[in-house]
Scaffold this motif. Sequence first.
Motif, PDB file in Angstrom:
ATOM      1  N   MET B 144       0.826  -1.211   0.000  1.00  0.00           N
ATOM      2  CA  MET B 144       0.000   0.000   0.000  1.00  0.00           C
ATOM      3  C   MET B 144       0.849   1.245   0.000  1.00  0.00           C
ATOM      4  SD  MET B 144      -3.067  -0.403   2.599  1.00  0.00           S
ATOM      5  CE  MET B 144      -4.210  -1.726   2.367  1.00  0.00           C
ATOM      6  N   PRO B 145       0.503   2.246  -0.838  1.00  0.00           N
ATOM      7  CA  PRO B 145       1.171   3.530  -0.677  1.00  0.00           C
ATOM      8  C   PRO B 145       0.763   4.116   0.671  1.00  0.00           C
ATOM      9  CG  PRO B 145      -0.060   3.436  -2.752  1.00  0.00           C
ATOM     10  CD  PRO B 145      -0.474   2.248  -1.941  1.00  0.00           C
ATOM     11  N   PHE B 147       0.606   7.125   1.887  1.00  0.00           N
ATOM     12  CA  PHE B 147      -0.278   8.290   1.906  1.00  0.00           C
ATOM     13  C   PHE B 147      -1.725   7.891   1.640  1.00  0.00           C
ATOM     14  CE2 PHE B 147       0.799   7.924  -2.587  1.00  0.00           C
ATOM     15  CZ  PHE B 147      -0.421   8.133  -3.187  1.00  0.00           C
ATOM     16  N   TRP B 148      -1.918   6.890   0.791  1.00  0.00           N
ATOM     17  CA  TRP B 148      -3.281   6.466   0.451  1.00  0.00           C
ATOM     18  C   TRP B 148      -3.969   5.856   1.665  1.00  0.00           C
ATOM     19  CZ3 TRP B 148      -5.574   1.440  -0.457  1.00  0.00           C
ATOM     20  CH2 TRP B 148      -6.849   1.513  -1.029  1.00  0.00           C
ATOM     21  N   ILE B 151      -5.121   8.678   3.765  1.00  0.00           N
ATOM     22  CA  ILE B 151      -6.348   9.348   3.290  1.00  0.00           C
ATOM     23  C   ILE B 151      -7.572   8.491   3.596  1.00  0.00           C
ATOM     24  CG2 ILE B 151      -7.511  10.403   1.317  1.00  0.00           C
ATOM     25  CD1 ILE B 151      -4.915  10.657  -0.079  1.00  0.00           C
ATOM     26  N   VAL B 152      -7.427   7.182   3.385  1.00  0.00           N
ATOM     27  CA  VAL B 152      -8.557   6.292   3.648  1.00  0.00           C
ATOM     28  C   VAL B 152      -8.935   6.352   5.125  1.00  0.00           C
ATOM     29  CG1 VAL B 152      -9.309   3.879   3.674  1.00  0.00           C
ATOM     30  CG2 VAL B 152      -8.084   4.765   1.697  1.00  0.00           C
ATOM     31  N   VAL B 154      -8.448   8.902   7.149  1.00  0.00           N
ATOM     32  CA  VAL B 154      -9.100  10.194   7.380  1.00  0.00           C
ATOM     33  C   VAL B 154     -10.560  10.103   6.978  1.00  0.00           C
ATOM     34  CG1 VAL B 154      -9.268  12.582   6.598  1.00  0.00           C
ATOM     35  CG2 VAL B 154      -7.053  11.627   7.186  1.00  0.00           C
ATOM     36  N   ALA B 155     -10.812   9.551   5.771  1.00  0.00           N
ATOM     37  CA  ALA B 155     -12.177   9.464   5.274  1.00  0.00           C
ATOM     38  C   ALA B 155     -13.035   8.616   6.205  1.00  0.00           C
ATOM     39  CB  ALA B 155     -12.194   8.885   3.859  1.00  0.00           C
ATOM     40  N   VAL B 159     -13.982  11.560   8.988  1.00  0.00           N
ATOM     41  CA  VAL B 159     -15.131  12.144   8.304  1.00  0.00           C
ATOM     42  C   VAL B 159     -16.388  11.309   8.543  1.00  0.00           C
ATOM     43  CG1 VAL B 159     -16.053  12.869   6.083  1.00  0.00           C
ATOM     44  CG2 VAL B 159     -13.622  13.157   6.573  1.00  0.00           C
ATOM     45  N   ILE B 264       7.197  11.824   5.628  1.00  0.00           N
ATOM     46  CA  ILE B 264       6.888  12.894   4.673  1.00  0.00           C
ATOM     47  C   ILE B 264       5.436  12.770   4.226  1.00  0.00           C
ATOM     48  CG2 ILE B 264       7.397  13.856   2.382  1.00  0.00           C
ATOM     49  CD1 ILE B 264      10.234  12.936   2.706  1.00  0.00           C
ATOM     50  N   GLN B 265       5.032  11.529   3.898  1.00  0.00           N
ATOM     51  CA  GLN B 265       3.670  11.320   3.396  1.00  0.00           C
ATOM     52  C   GLN B 265       2.634  11.518   4.489  1.00  0.00           C
ATOM     53  OE1 GLN B 265       3.434   7.617   1.041  1.00  0.00           O
ATOM     54  NE2 GLN B 265       5.638   7.571   1.205  1.00  0.00           N
ATOM     55  N   THR B 268       2.239  15.068   5.643  1.00  0.00           N
ATOM     56  CA  THR B 268       1.557  15.879   4.640  1.00  0.00           C
ATOM     57  C   THR B 268       0.050  15.668   4.712  1.00  0.00           C
ATOM     58  OG1 THR B 268       3.473  15.737   3.211  1.00  0.00           O
ATOM     59  CG2 THR B 268       1.416  16.372   2.164  1.00  0.00           C
ATOM     60  N   ILE B 269      -0.355  14.410   4.831  1.00  0.00           N
ATOM     61  CA  ILE B 269      -1.783  14.102   4.886  1.00  0.00           C
ATOM     62  C   ILE B 269      -2.425  14.699   6.138  1.00  0.00           C
ATOM     63  CG2 ILE B 269      -3.476  12.231   5.129  1.00  0.00           C
ATOM     64  CD1 ILE B 269      -2.255  12.237   2.441  1.00  0.00           C
TER      65      ILE B 269
END
Lengths: 291, 322
Positions: B144-145, B147-148, B151-152, B154-155, B159, B264-265, B268-269
């Motif tokens: 898995m990347p 950063f992805w 994001i998942v 976070v979502a 959220v 870093i990733q 950033t996220i």
Amino acid sequence: MKETHAIRRRKAGQFMDSFRKNRMGMTGAIMLCFFLIMAVAGPLLLPYNAMDFGVADDVFAPPSREHILGQDDMGRDVLRALISGARISLSVGILSTLISMVAGTFLGIVAGYSGGKIDVLMMRFTDVFLVLPWLPLMLILAAVLGSSIWNIILVIGLTSWAGTARVVRAQTLTVKERQFIERARAIGAGNGYIMTRHILPNVFPLVFANTILVSAVAIISETTLSFLGMGDTLHPSWGMMLHYAFESGAASIGAYWFLLPPGLCVVGVVLSFTFLGYAFDEILNPKLKKR
Amino acid sequence: MNRNYLLKKIFQSLITIFLVLIINYILFRVMPGDPLQMLMRNPKASGEAVARTKALFGLDRPWYAQFFLYLRQLLHGDLGLSFLHKKPVLEVIASRILPTLLLAGCAEVIAILVGTVIGIVSAWKRGKKIDVISLSFALVTYSMPTFWLGIVFVAFFSVFLRIFPTTGMVTPGATFISEFAHMVDIGRHLVLPTLTLSLVMIGEYALIMRNSLIDILTEDFITTARAKGFTEQYVLRRHAVPNALLPMVTIVAINLGLVIGGTIQVETIFSWPGLGRLMYEALMNRDYPLLQGIFLLVSISVIGANFLADILYSYLDPRVKG
């Protein structure tokens, strides 16, 4: 010469037999075929134009019958973008891996075969690349060179050869001591001839297994570079899609159809390369067999 | 421990650092734009002013003299001025180190513990269902990347479920009744970034621990221990696992470069105010002195960590002779 070919063909046959029995390897091969077909044939069936913006209602429109995977922050069809991204992501991955493979194999064979000071010097250089933090180095190189797709390929290729060089060198050291090398030298074969005609074919299976694992890393690298804003805006890869998804706040809107597919595709491709690499390693690496 | 081995390792590390300095120097010399232009920022500067600035920064001297000038400045801790922050690079970097250490430290500890346990269970129950499950888990998280995954998370957690904050290290504008409440707030912000960063490492640690333990279990001294009539569990706990843990020392050090890439990733996220985020900002604004400073710092810490791992390893495993 004819006999050598026969031996190699028989070995290739044995390899295919073991591969067919390897469940992990076959899963990887099938998955990779799926993505390759998507990259090669997909854009012919569902062409994509990155300038094909939708009207206001299309922005972040959820999946519908017309747009199976919904629409993105500009009202573009996500499925079409995904298919076009497959071609770009895979091309970058494969081309940068080729650079890394050629550089790593060359350095590994020359260092291992030459020995002495040349070997020490080259391996010190390789260690530096092995140790340097990988992502910062790539980001800085991309920032220095500018982010066109060719530069990204170059950057990934130039930062990922060190592992291959180490593996190839180690293998070259053992091949070099075998008798047929000495025989070749006795009948007057030059160093260049021995390296390309005798050492290379013997280290190649390992290079191949290693290369597949490097491809996995290359795809992740491209995705990460593009995500962090170093991508080529003219060639939207999966990483670029995720970059736009993050920048446009797809996560807070809950636009999962824009967020999940590119990421899942990356995981799928990387996983298929990893499966293949592990399977090849298992079949070709005699050390692992006895376990 | 062998003194020659120690000296050799110190020498090797110093050479590596020197090579990094050269690479760093070359890299930032081919940077688009002449350093003089960046310094002057004024196309109409008179010839005399240009010459004076050149002399001031040593740009009129040959390249090797410039390189030694660069080295001398480094030894004095002078990394130049950040374009973006208008402050010395060292000062900017120093203010961001702590949050990164907190994040990376927590993630690393969790990843090592969980990864090792998964690896041990997996190797012990080799070929069983639990091995297949943990192996698949390790390979999937490994693919898995980073950063992805962030994001998942976070979502989903921020959220959709609304249980964790999305960005930053403290709630903006909040005042805390006690130091404890402040810590709790930081802790809540720390959960998702740490989870993301550790998940991508757990897979690798688990795989390495599993392979290492499987190798050890085929060795003769394990068979001897079994023949002596020790229980399986005792053999595993007292004979196999301590030996299988050895390669982990090296892997943790080698992985430090990867952890830095991960921060870093993740930073950033999650807008985490650490070094990773700083590097991303420097990159976006093409703040070259700052980039160069961060790159130098992280490279030297990775080389240092590898040096320590080598020394520790030779101490733990006396079979290693430099």
